[in-house]
Each structure stands twice: as C-alpha cells, then as structure tokens.
Design a protein around this motif. Structure first.
Motif, PDB file in Angstrom:
ATOM      1  N   VAL A 148       0.839  -1.168  -0.028  1.00  0.00           N
ATOM      2  CA  VAL A 148      -0.035  -0.100   0.009  1.00  0.00           C
ATOM      3  C   VAL A 148       1.029   1.187  -0.224  1.00  0.00           C
ATOM      4  N   VAL A 149       0.834   2.074  -1.033  1.00  0.00           N
ATOM      5  CA  VAL A 149       1.667   3.142  -1.222  1.00  0.00           C
ATOM      6  C   VAL A 149       0.804   4.456  -1.044  1.00  0.00           C
ATOM      7  N   SER A 150       1.098   5.183   0.088  1.00  0.00           N
ATOM      8  CA  SER A 150       0.496   6.507   0.102  1.00  0.00           C
ATOM      9  C   SER A 150       0.923   7.542  -0.674  1.00  0.00           C
ATOM     10  N   ILE A 151       0.027   8.408  -1.076  1.00  0.00           N
ATOM     11  CA  ILE A 151       0.737   9.612  -1.982  1.00  0.00           C
ATOM     12  C   ILE A 151       0.349  10.907  -1.069  1.00  0.00           C
ATOM     13  N   PRO A 152       1.165  11.433  -0.840  1.00  0.00           N
ATOM     14  CA  PRO A 152       0.965  12.823   0.000  1.00  0.00           C
ATOM     15  C   PRO A 152       0.116  13.729  -0.963  1.00  0.00           C
ATOM     16  N   ARG A 153      -0.862  14.156  -0.341  1.00  0.00           N
ATOM     17  CA  ARG A 153      -1.816  15.018  -1.059  1.00  0.00           C
ATOM     18  C   ARG A 153      -1.031  16.625  -1.598  1.00  0.00           C
ATOM     19  N   ASP A 154      -0.272  16.845  -0.728  1.00  0.00           N
ATOM     20  CA  ASP A 154       0.667  18.274  -0.961  1.00  0.00           C
ATOM     21  C   ASP A 154       1.628  17.984  -2.114  1.00  0.00           C
ATOM     22  N   THR A 155       1.682  17.008  -2.695  1.00  0.00           N
ATOM     23  CA  THR A 155       2.895  16.492  -3.764  1.00  0.00           C
ATOM     24  C   THR A 155       2.685  17.391  -4.766  1.00  0.00           C
ATOM     25  N   LEU A 156       3.452  18.100  -5.549  1.00  0.00           N
ATOM     26  CA  LEU A 156       3.379  18.741  -6.614  1.00  0.00           C
ATOM     27  C   LEU A 156       3.515  17.955  -7.814  1.00  0.00           C
ATOM     28  N   VAL A 157       2.711  17.993  -8.797  1.00  0.00           N
ATOM     29  CA  VAL A 157       2.619  17.213 -10.021  1.00  0.00           C
ATOM     30  C   VAL A 157       2.389  17.783 -11.245  1.00  0.00           C
ATOM     31  N   THR A 158       2.755  17.348 -12.454  1.00  0.00           N
ATOM     32  CA  THR A 158       2.160  17.729 -13.517  1.00  0.00           C
ATOM     33  C   THR A 158       0.740  16.954 -13.779  1.00  0.00           C
ATOM     34  N   ARG A 159      -0.252  17.857 -13.544  1.00  0.00           N
ATOM     35  CA  ARG A 159      -1.665  17.285 -13.699  1.00  0.00           C
ATOM     36  C   ARG A 159      -1.864  17.145 -15.138  1.00  0.00           C
ATOM     37  N   PRO A 160      -2.338  16.069 -15.859  1.00  0.00           N
ATOM     38  CA  PRO A 160      -2.449  15.803 -17.296  1.00  0.00           C
ATOM     39  C   PRO A 160      -3.607  16.480 -17.567  1.00  0.00           C
ATOM     40  N   SER A 179     -19.195  16.828 -18.394  1.00  0.00           N
ATOM     41  CA  SER A 179     -19.745  18.026 -18.918  1.00  0.00           C
ATOM     42  C   SER A 179     -19.471  18.131 -20.215  1.00  0.00           C
ATOM     43  N   GLY A 180     -18.399  17.617 -20.982  1.00  0.00           N
ATOM     44  CA  GLY A 180     -17.669  17.578 -22.214  1.00  0.00           C
ATOM     45  C   GLY A 180     -16.437  18.360 -21.813  1.00  0.00           C
ATOM     46  N   GLY A 181     -15.677  18.381 -22.928  1.00  0.00           N
ATOM     47  CA  GLY A 181     -14.429  18.898 -23.127  1.00  0.00           C
ATOM     48  C   GLY A 181     -13.323  18.485 -22.274  1.00  0.00           C
ATOM     49  N   SER A 182     -12.294  18.927 -21.817  1.00  0.00           N
ATOM     50  CA  SER A 182     -11.416  18.462 -21.045  1.00  0.00           C
ATOM     51  C   SER A 182     -10.576  19.564 -20.137  1.00  0.00           C
ATOM     52  N   THR A 183     -10.088  19.244 -19.168  1.00  0.00           N
ATOM     53  CA  THR A 183      -9.130  20.259 -18.497  1.00  0.00           C
ATOM     54  C   THR A 183      -7.743  20.616 -19.240  1.00  0.00           C
ATOM     55  N   SER A 184      -7.046  21.659 -18.820  1.00  0.00           N
ATOM     56  CA  SER A 184      -5.780  22.054 -19.450  1.00  0.00           C
ATOM     57  C   SER A 184      -4.812  21.264 -18.470  1.00  0.00           C
ATOM     58  N   VAL A 185      -3.629  20.868 -19.109  1.00  0.00           N
ATOM     59  CA  VAL A 185      -2.419  20.545 -18.368  1.00  0.00           C
ATOM     60  C   VAL A 185      -1.864  21.602 -17.337  1.00  0.00           C
ATOM     61  N   ALA A 186      -1.562  21.111 -16.156  1.00  0.00           N
ATOM     62  CA  ALA A 186      -1.113  22.151 -15.350  1.00  0.00           C
ATOM     63  C   ALA A 186      -0.050  21.703 -14.613  1.00  0.00           C
ATOM     64  N   TYR A 187       1.053  22.473 -14.388  1.00  0.00           N
ATOM     65  CA  TYR A 187       2.508  22.017 -13.899  1.00  0.00           C
ATOM     66  C   TYR A 187       2.505  22.498 -12.548  1.00  0.00           C
ATOM     67  N   ASN A 188       3.318  21.793 -11.710  1.00  0.00           N
ATOM     68  CA  ASN A 188       3.260  22.031 -10.388  1.00  0.00           C
ATOM     69  C   ASN A 188       1.961  22.314  -9.478  1.00  0.00           C
ATOM     70  N   ALA A 189       1.195  21.561 -10.117  1.00  0.00           N
ATOM     71  CA  ALA A 189      -0.175  21.558  -9.331  1.00  0.00           C
ATOM     72  C   ALA A 189      -0.128  20.610  -8.121  1.00  0.00           C
ATOM     73  N   MET A 190      -1.109  20.770  -7.199  1.00  0.00           N
ATOM     74  CA  MET A 190      -1.097  19.939  -6.032  1.00  0.00           C
ATOM     75  C   MET A 190      -1.734  18.769  -6.532  1.00  0.00           C
ATOM     76  N   PHE A 191      -1.326  17.708  -6.035  1.00  0.00           N
ATOM     77  CA  PHE A 191      -1.795  16.080  -6.288  1.00  0.00           C
ATOM     78  C   PHE A 191      -3.286  16.101  -6.159  1.00  0.00           C
ATOM     79  N   ASN A 192      -3.807  16.575  -5.009  1.00  0.00           N
ATOM     80  CA  ASN A 192      -5.326  16.445  -4.642  1.00  0.00           C
ATOM     81  C   ASN A 192      -6.230  17.435  -5.653  1.00  0.00           C
ATOM     82  N   SER A 193      -5.571  18.367  -6.291  1.00  0.00           N
ATOM     83  CA  SER A 193      -6.288  19.362  -7.061  1.00  0.00           C
ATOM     84  C   SER A 193      -6.980  18.504  -8.145  1.00  0.00           C
ATOM     85  N   ALA A 194      -6.531  17.323  -8.471  1.00  0.00           N
ATOM     86  CA  ALA A 194      -7.026  16.627  -9.902  1.00  0.00           C
ATOM     87  C   ALA A 194      -8.285  16.022  -9.345  1.00  0.00           C
ATOM     88  N   TYR A 195      -8.510  15.615  -8.085  1.00  0.00           N
ATOM     89  CA  TYR A 195      -9.841  15.193  -7.707  1.00  0.00           C
ATOM     90  C   TYR A 195     -10.889  16.391  -7.565  1.00  0.00           C
TER      91      TYR A 195
END
Length: 349
Positions: A130-142, A148-164
C-alpha cells in the motif's frame, strides 16, 4: 505465550476481510425474502464511475502476467483470478450532506481527496503493498476529460489532490497513472461518514500512538498510548496533521497507515457471522460509502475479488509512502524524490 493464545493471535491476523464477503454473507444469513431485499439494498448502495470509457486507450499498458491456476480452480467453471492488481483507493469528503458536513466534509462544490493510496496486489494475490501519495505533492496534472464535455488543461506544479477537486475520480486516476506510469485496474472511494459508520459498526478500533496528539482542527486530543476509538475519533485520527510532527501531510500519512492496520485487525478479530444484525450493519456501512469503477460496482464483482484475495494475510500487507523531498518552490509542498520514487513505481508494474 501459550499455544492457545498464539492460535488466537494468528487468527486475528488472518486474511484481510473483504467488503464483498461481508455483503454477500449479510444477504445469506438473513434468509428468504429478507435476503433478496438485503442483496438488492446493498447492491444498490454502491455508486460507480465508468473510468475505462472516459479515459479510453491513452493509459499505461496493463501488466502482462501468466497467472497460475490450481487444480481445483482449473476444474471450476469460473476460476478465481490470480494476476497482479493495482487499485487506487481514495478517502474523500466529496459527498455533500448532513452526515459528512458534521464530520468536517465539504459540499458538492468543494470536493477533496484527503487520502490517496495505491494498493498493489502481487501476482498470486498473497502479498500486497500500500503506497500513500501525499496530497501536498506537486505534480504535472494531465489533461482530463470532463463529464460535462471538453477537458481540463495540463497544469504544472499543481497539488496532487487538485485532480480530484477539478475532475473527480476520472482525473484522479488519470493523474496517478501519469505520475506513476502504473495502470490502475480499479478505483475505490470511501467518504467521511461511511468510514466513521464502518468503525462504529465494528465496535471501534484500537490504536497506539507514540506521541501526544493535540489538534484543534480535527478536534482530536489524545495522550500518547493505546486508545480504543469510535468512528468519529478514528476519522479525526485519519485527518490529523497539525497536532503531530511538523504539521505536514507526511505525519498524517503515518497515522493513516497505522489506522489501516488497526482496522484490518479489528475486522479479522470480529466474528460477524454469529451476529447477523452487526454483519448487516457493517455491510451497509461499507457499501453505502463506496464509489467504484464499473468493474467493481456489484456485490458479485466485489465477492469475486474478495474470494481471490483469501490467501492474503494482514502480515503480508506492507505500507509505505512515495519517497518525497521538500519542493524547491514552496517549503510547504513536496515533490517526488528521484530515482527512489520511479524505482518504487517500476516495482509495481
């Protein structure tokens, strides 16, 4: 230690009790028409998201394994699977409502994933990591597809939990796969109130802390030592960060992993089959708090998964955290520590 005590302790550490087994057993022990209603109710408790359709083929490849099949299994019309699995497990406050709000949950416009764990089950399904991922990790969010249609933009240095928060389960899975290079075979999400109800249904959990916990934000105040916690207290422990260590998410992850172990031990030590009322209460708490991918959105599918894990014991479940270091751009954030993080994820492919 006497042989009797040793057997008892060993029994308490036996296979991680699966939600599927509990829910199916609940229906069986109630009998007759009640069983049919129970099965329908528990089955309909489970919510699901069609992640595979949303993400399509733009994902890491599935692991290619050659599962072993026992003689008894090969003779069965539906042999149990033994290939390796990777499951993303999130703890969230995403479901609005009075119960979640009373426990500190958010509303429908402020969904967050407070806990993220990649559960890797080895081929043969007798060991797990079981690998825990810190929610405060900065990642490249794809870029993630939106319902609702469409898609989000790629985000650099985004907080991991912002994806959800931005794109729900689909974007959470997409981001984890992008960061790890590991295909998530399944997705399981449990909400605040459901977790607390599960702990209460089990009669609480016993946890030992090595230091005092004094966190006004999670409303948890515990002296160092062993404590038997109810559902609200256990949830507060899982969310505590300001009352321990340096107040970061890393200290909270240690408590969460300790709590996971304690919960598994409590489930294994509880003889639910002799108490149909408690069994149903536990099953209802589990299914009522779950959101899964469409591959696990029924009792029969959960049961099949649970049966395939019958050889997995709590002693063979290893808990680790993704290696991280302080982010150069922000002392309150972390980034993956390389090459250690990549080495860990490679071992799970």
């Amino acid at each position: 230690m006497t042989g009797h005590d040793g057997d008892r302790r060993t029994g308490r550490r036996q296979a991680v009790v699966k939600a599927a087994g509990l829910t199916l057993a609940a229906a069986l022990v109630l009998g007759g028409a009640a069983a049919g209603w129970a099965y329908w109710h528990l089955n309909n408790n489970i919510r699901s998201v069609d992640i595979n359709s949303a993400l399509g083929d733009d994902r890491p490849a599935k692991a290619v394994t050659t599962p072993s099949v026992s003689a008894s299994a090969s003779a069965s019309a539906s042999p149990l699977p033994t290939e390796a699995l990777n499951i993303l497990v999130l703890g969230s406050d995403s479901r609005s409502g009075k119960a979640n709000k009373e426990l500190g949950g958010g509303d429908s416009s402020g969904a967050r994933s407070d806990t993220a764990m990649v559960v890797h089950i080895d081929a043969g399904r007798t060991e797990a990591t079981v690998v825990s991922i810190p929610r405060d990790t900065l990642v490249t969010r794809p870029s993630c597809p939106l319902s609702s249609g469409g898609s989000t933009s790629v985000a650099y240095n985004a907080m991991f939990n912002s994806a959800y928060s931005l794109g729900g389960p689909v974007c959470a899975v997409k981001t984890v796969e992008s960061v790890t290079g590991v295909r998530m075979d399944h997705y399981i999400e449990i909400d605040f109130s459901g977790f607390a109800k599960l702990v209460d249904a089990l009669g609480g959990v016993t946890v030992t802390t090595g230091q005092d916990i004094d966190d006004d934000k999670s409303h948890l105040h515990l002296a160092a030592g062993t404590h038997h916690l109810n559902g609200k207290q256990a949830l507060a422990l899982a969310r505590t960060r300001h009352g321990i260590g340096d107040g970061s998410d890393l200290g909270r992850i240690g408590l969460q992993q300790k709590l996971v172990k304690a919960l598994l031990e409590q489930i294994a030590a509880t003889d639910l089959l002799t108490d149909p009322a408690k069994l149903y209460q536990v099953a209802d708490a589990i299914t009522g708090s779950l959101t899964t991918d469409t591959g696990l959105n029924s009792l029969s599918e959960l049961m099949h998964l649970g049966q395939s894990l019958k050889g997995l014991t709590a002693d063979q479940v290893r808990t680790v955290m993704m290696p991280v270091v302080t982010a150069p751009s922000d002392p309150n954030r972390v980034i993956a520590k390389e090459p250690a993080a990549s080495k860990l994820w490679k071992s799970l492919r």
